[in-house]
Motif scaffolding. Structure first.
Motif, mmCIF file in Angstrom:
data_model
loop_
_atom_site.group_PDB
_atom_site.id
_atom_site.type_symbol
_atom_site.label_atom_id
_atom_site.label_comp_id
_atom_site.label_asym_id
_atom_site.label_seq_id
_atom_site.Cartn_x
_atom_site.Cartn_y
_atom_site.Cartn_z
ATOM 1 N N GLY A 178 0.828 -1.198 0.000
ATOM 2 C CA GLY A 178 0.000 0.000 0.000
ATOM 3 C C GLY A 178 0.862 1.248 0.000
ATOM 4 N N ARG A 179 0.214 2.367 -0.203
ATOM 5 C CA ARG A 179 0.917 3.645 -0.261
ATOM 6 C C ARG A 179 0.416 4.585 0.830
ATOM 7 N NH1 ARG A 179 -0.488 5.714 -5.952
ATOM 8 N NH2 ARG A 179 -2.468 4.772 -5.340
ATOM 9 N N GLY A 180 1.307 5.457 1.278
ATOM 10 C CA GLY A 180 0.944 6.410 2.303
ATOM 11 C C GLY A 180 -0.187 7.323 1.898
ATOM 12 N N LYS A 181 -0.327 7.585 0.599
ATOM 13 C CA LYS A 181 -1.378 8.467 0.102
ATOM 14 C C LYS A 181 -2.755 7.907 0.415
ATOM 15 C CE LYS A 181 -2.995 10.727 -4.145
ATOM 16 N NZ LYS A 181 -2.753 10.908 -5.603
ATOM 17 N N LYS A 182 -2.915 6.585 0.320
ATOM 18 C CA LYS A 182 -4.209 5.951 0.572
ATOM 19 C C LYS A 182 -4.324 5.461 2.006
ATOM 20 C CE LYS A 182 -7.313 2.288 -1.067
ATOM 21 N NZ LYS A 182 -7.539 1.220 -2.062
ATOM 22 N N PHE A 183 -3.221 4.957 2.552
ATOM 23 C CA PHE A 183 -3.228 4.395 3.900
ATOM 24 C C PHE A 183 -2.387 5.288 4.805
ATOM 25 C CE2 PHE A 183 -3.999 0.907 0.948
ATOM 26 C CZ PHE A 183 -5.130 0.306 1.510
ATOM 27 N N VAL A 186 0.360 4.650 7.930
ATOM 28 C CA VAL A 186 1.776 4.276 7.847
ATOM 29 C C VAL A 186 2.686 5.456 8.169
ATOM 30 C CG1 VAL A 186 1.309 2.428 6.174
ATOM 31 C CG2 VAL A 186 1.930 4.712 5.349
ATOM 32 N N LYS A 187 2.165 6.675 7.978
ATOM 33 C CA LYS A 187 2.982 7.858 8.252
ATOM 34 C C LYS A 187 3.237 8.050 9.743
ATOM 35 C CE LYS A 187 1.389 10.224 4.078
ATOM 36 N NZ LYS A 187 0.711 11.419 3.520
ATOM 37 N N ASN A 188 2.468 7.328 10.565
ATOM 38 C CA ASN A 188 2.634 7.431 12.013
ATOM 39 C C ASN A 188 3.414 6.258 12.592
ATOM 40 O OD1 ASN A 188 1.011 9.824 12.123
ATOM 41 N ND2 ASN A 188 -0.826 8.534 11.969
ATOM 42 N N ASP A 200 5.975 1.686 -1.465
ATOM 43 C CA ASP A 200 5.769 3.094 -1.768
ATOM 44 C C ASP A 200 7.137 3.734 -1.943
ATOM 45 O OD1 ASP A 200 4.539 5.521 -2.168
ATOM 46 O OD2 ASP A 200 3.726 5.712 -0.144
ATOM 47 N N THR A 201 7.149 4.952 -2.453
ATOM 48 C CA THR A 201 8.398 5.710 -2.538
ATOM 49 C C THR A 201 8.384 6.810 -1.480
ATOM 50 O OG1 THR A 201 7.384 7.104 -4.239
ATOM 51 C CG2 THR A 201 8.753 5.265 -4.984
ATOM 52 N N ASP A 202 9.530 7.085 -0.929
ATOM 53 C CA ASP A 202 9.644 8.077 0.137
ATOM 54 C C ASP A 202 9.636 9.483 -0.460
ATOM 55 O OD1 ASP A 202 10.046 9.447 2.437
ATOM 56 O OD2 ASP A 202 12.031 8.641 2.874
ATOM 57 N N THR A 203 8.630 10.252 -0.072
ATOM 58 C CA THR A 203 8.553 11.641 -0.541
ATOM 59 C C THR A 203 8.970 12.611 0.560
ATOM 60 O OG1 THR A 203 6.199 11.709 0.062
ATOM 61 C CG2 THR A 203 6.747 11.137 -2.219
ATOM 62 N N GLU A 212 11.238 0.904 5.467
ATOM 63 C CA GLU A 212 11.981 0.649 4.229
ATOM 64 C C GLU A 212 11.020 0.790 3.058
ATOM 65 O OE1 GLU A 212 14.426 -2.940 1.931
ATOM 66 O OE2 GLU A 212 13.924 -3.144 4.060
ATOM 67 N N PHE A 213 11.343 1.684 2.153
ATOM 68 C CA PHE A 213 10.508 1.920 0.980
ATOM 69 C C PHE A 213 11.051 1.104 -0.197
ATOM 70 C CE2 PHE A 213 10.037 5.604 3.673
ATOM 71 C CZ PHE A 213 8.690 5.942 3.569
ATOM 72 N N ILE A 214 10.209 0.232 -0.743
ATOM 73 C CA ILE A 214 10.683 -0.610 -1.849
ATOM 74 C C ILE A 214 10.009 -0.254 -3.169
ATOM 75 C CG2 ILE A 214 11.291 -2.507 -0.301
ATOM 76 C CD1 ILE A 214 8.715 -3.942 -1.236
ATOM 77 N N GLY A 215 9.081 0.715 -3.153
ATOM 78 C CA GLY A 215 8.423 1.133 -4.381
ATOM 79 C C GLY A 215 7.477 0.075 -4.932
ATOM 80 N N TYR A 216 6.879 0.394 -6.066
ATOM 81 C CA TYR A 216 5.973 -0.563 -6.698
ATOM 82 C C TYR A 216 6.751 -1.785 -7.175
ATOM 83 C CZ TYR A 216 2.963 -2.820 -10.102
ATOM 84 O OH TYR A 216 2.249 -3.757 -10.801
#
Length: 337
Positions: A178-183, A186-188, A200-203, A212-216
């Motif tokens: 999943g991605r932080g934008k939708k879920f 995870v940002k907490n 996801d990618t770290d923005t 650890e961000f592994i991307g799509y």
């Protein structure tokens, strides 16, 4: 008698909805000798009535009287399209129709409740309904579903090649597809002793966090990576709408984790929670803090017991056996009163 099954094409290659329909159809056509009725995701309103009619005639060109059609719904082309498709199918005598409900749009997205009545009408035009779960069936009944014959899915399959020569290793990590934008939860993430691995990618928001961000990742690579990494697979949301929907539906993500051979972490309201506990497929927790604590307290022996149980169960998921059983049962129930 030939059994036909609709199959979605034309969406983005990352579409889980299309992937699920394609997976079901591949099992149905290659292992059960069903016939594919391919249909495409497109702006239906751009069609004139005559053009839509011709398009649908092409889709059902192999249909004969007495056949069975499994409609994988939603088609994502809207209920007008699905009603017109059913009109065409019902034009053949003695044809039986099964609605295989993958999702209910009205309960997935904000402001979509207005489409529910039309979807209920689509389902009620069918002879049998495959519903995701008992909870979903009960809610559909409450909103007007009248079809007598209903069977429940409960688990998705996920056919994929996995190196079963070794078990996933014991690591205090939590994998989340999943991605932080939708879920947003995870940002907490604040666990210092348990790493979160995120597709996801770290923005920038991950700075200083144990993430650890592994991307799509494409499906095969993701499953292989999780199998090599070990740890747990997390099924979670703190968005009120999506959390409520997850109490009703069958998660493709859940079966992805299990296909990778890793135990899962779910909430008690997850429809598969009882199975997960009974078959020792993972942890059922009330909060992420509880999940982190249980992972921290986990022993290698406890983890090994879980991955052995998961590997045993995963053979069904990787082999397509839930789908084969479900589709066979649906056709059987049509004719066995």
């Amino acid at each position: 008698m030939q059994v036909h099954i609709t199959n979605l094409h034309g969406q983005d290659s990352k579409s889980t909805a299309q992937r699920a329909q394609n997976m079901v159809t591949e099992i149905a056509t290659k292992q059960l000798d069903f016939n594919e009725m391919g249909l495409y995701f497109y702006p239906v309103k751009s069609d004139s009535p005559d053009k839509l009619s011709g398009r649908l005639d092409g889709i059902i060109s192999a249909l004969n009287p007495g056949d069975v059609v499994i409609l994988q719904t939603p088609t994502w082309n809207g209920t007008h399209y699905e009603h017109r498709l059913l009109d065409k199918i019902r034009g053949y005598s003695d044809v039986k129709i099964i609605a295989f409900i993958h999702d209910v749009e009205a309960w997935m997205f904000e402001g979509m409740e207005f489409v529910l009545d039309e979807y209920i009408k689509v389902y009620n035009r069918c002879d049998l309904v495959i519903s995701p779960t008992e909870k979903m069936t009960a809610r559909l009944r409450k909103h007007g579903l009248t079809v007598k014959k209903v069977i429940n899915q409960e688990f998705w399959d996920h056919p994929v090649a996995v190196d079963t020569a070794t078990f996933p290793p014991f690591n205090r990590v939590v994998n989340f597809i999943g991605r932080g934008k939708k879920f947003d939860f995870v940002k907490n993430w604040s666990a210092a002793d348990v790493k979160l691995i995120l597709t996801d990618t770290d923005t920038g928001w991950g700075a200083g966090k144990n993430i650890e961000f592994i991307g799509y990742q494409n499906d095969a690579d993701l499953v292989s990576r999780m199998h090599r990494t070990g740890g747990f697979g997390l099924l979670w949301s703190e968005n009120p709408l999506w959390s409520e929907y997850m109490k009703l539906n069958v998660s493709y993500k859940l079966s992805t984790y299990l296909a990778a051979g890793i135990p899962v972490i779910v909430e008690p309201d997850t429809p598969q929670a009882d199975t997960i506990l009974a078959k020792k497929l993972g942890l059922v927790v009330n909060s992420l803090d509880e999940a982190v604590e249980q992972v921290k307290q986990m022993t290698p022996a406890d983890y090994q017991e879980m991955v052995v149980a998961v590997e045993h169960f995963a053979q069904l998921i990787r082999g397509g056996y839930f789908t084969k059983r479900l589709l066979t049962q649906a056709v059987f129930d049509l004719f066995y009163d």
